[in-house]
Design an enzyme around this catalytic site. Structure first.
Site, PDB file in Angstrom:
ATOM      1  N   VAL A 162       0.864  -1.176   0.000  1.00 28.31           N
ATOM      2  CA  VAL A 162       0.000   0.000   0.000  1.00 28.31           C
ATOM      3  C   VAL A 162       0.904   1.231   0.000  1.00 28.31           C
ATOM      4  O   VAL A 162       1.164   1.826   1.042  1.00 28.31           O
ATOM      5  CB  VAL A 162      -0.951  -0.005   1.213  1.00 28.31           C
ATOM      6  CG1 VAL A 162      -1.875   1.208   1.175  1.00 28.31           C
ATOM      7  CG2 VAL A 162      -1.767  -1.296   1.250  1.00 28.31           C
ATOM      8  N   PRO A 163       1.389   1.625  -1.173  1.00 26.89           N
ATOM      9  CA  PRO A 163       2.275   2.793  -1.253  1.00 26.89           C
ATOM     10  C   PRO A 163       1.494   4.096  -1.144  1.00 26.89           C
ATOM     11  O   PRO A 163       0.317   4.168  -1.509  1.00 26.89           O
ATOM     12  CB  PRO A 163       2.890   2.652  -2.645  1.00 26.89           C
ATOM     13  CG  PRO A 163       1.847   1.925  -3.426  1.00 26.89           C
ATOM     14  CD  PRO A 163       1.195   0.978  -2.457  1.00 26.89           C
ATOM     15  N   ILE A 164       2.177   5.111  -0.628  1.00 30.79           N
ATOM     16  CA  ILE A 164       1.613   6.463  -0.559  1.00 30.79           C
ATOM     17  C   ILE A 164       2.571   7.380  -1.303  1.00 30.79           C
ATOM     18  O   ILE A 164       3.748   7.475  -0.962  1.00 30.79           O
ATOM     19  CB  ILE A 164       1.450   6.938   0.893  1.00 30.79           C
ATOM     20  CG1 ILE A 164       0.530   5.983   1.660  1.00 30.79           C
ATOM     21  CG2 ILE A 164       0.921   8.377   0.918  1.00 30.79           C
ATOM     22  CD1 ILE A 164       0.480   6.246   3.145  1.00 30.79           C
ATOM     23  N   ARG A 198      -2.037   5.081  -3.025  1.00 34.94           N
ATOM     24  CA  ARG A 198      -2.592   6.329  -2.487  1.00 34.94           C
ATOM     25  C   ARG A 198      -1.750   7.490  -3.002  1.00 34.94           C
ATOM     26  O   ARG A 198      -0.527   7.413  -3.016  1.00 34.94           O
ATOM     27  CB  ARG A 198      -2.543   6.344  -0.959  1.00 34.94           C
ATOM     28  CG  ARG A 198      -3.098   5.122  -0.252  1.00 34.94           C
ATOM     29  CD  ARG A 198      -4.577   4.924  -0.547  1.00 34.94           C
ATOM     30  NE  ARG A 198      -5.183   3.968   0.368  1.00 34.94           N
ATOM     31  CZ  ARG A 198      -5.501   2.729   0.054  1.00 34.94           C
ATOM     32  NH1 ARG A 198      -5.224   2.256  -1.149  1.00 34.94           N
ATOM     33  NH2 ARG A 198      -6.089   1.935   0.914  1.00 34.94           N
TER      34      ARG A 198
END
Length: 86
Positions: free
Chosen positions: A25-27, A64
């Site tokens: 889940v990269p931001i 994200r």
């Protein structure tokens, strides 16, 4: 390569363990001056997401993107506030 991380073929690193490549889940944080339209921001979010998925392999729905618009009076370049530049 350490036992705590592994690299994808594109060179992105993510934690070792039970998660698979697409489960990250990269931001992505973008800081920019105000003035872009909603359509430009929408396009930017889509392009950044697509580029991340293509190069690092995360699932599209996990990426994200946070856009922060910083006014020129709060942003300095080369020792000068952007709002003070010509």
């Amino acid at each position: 390569m350490s036992r705590h991380s592994r690299a994808s073929s594109a060179g992105c690193r993510f934690p070792a363990g039970p998660r698979e490549r697409g489960d990250t889940v990269p931001i992505i944080n973008v800081n920019m001056l105000p003035g872009r339209t909603q359509d430009q921001k929408r396009d930017l979010v889509r392009e950044l997401t697509d580029a991340f998925v293509r190069t690092c392999g995360s699932k599209t729905e996990n990426v994200r993107v946070v856009i922060t618009e910083t006014p020129g009076e709060h942003w300095g370049i080369g020792g000068i506030l952007v709002s003070d530049r010509d």
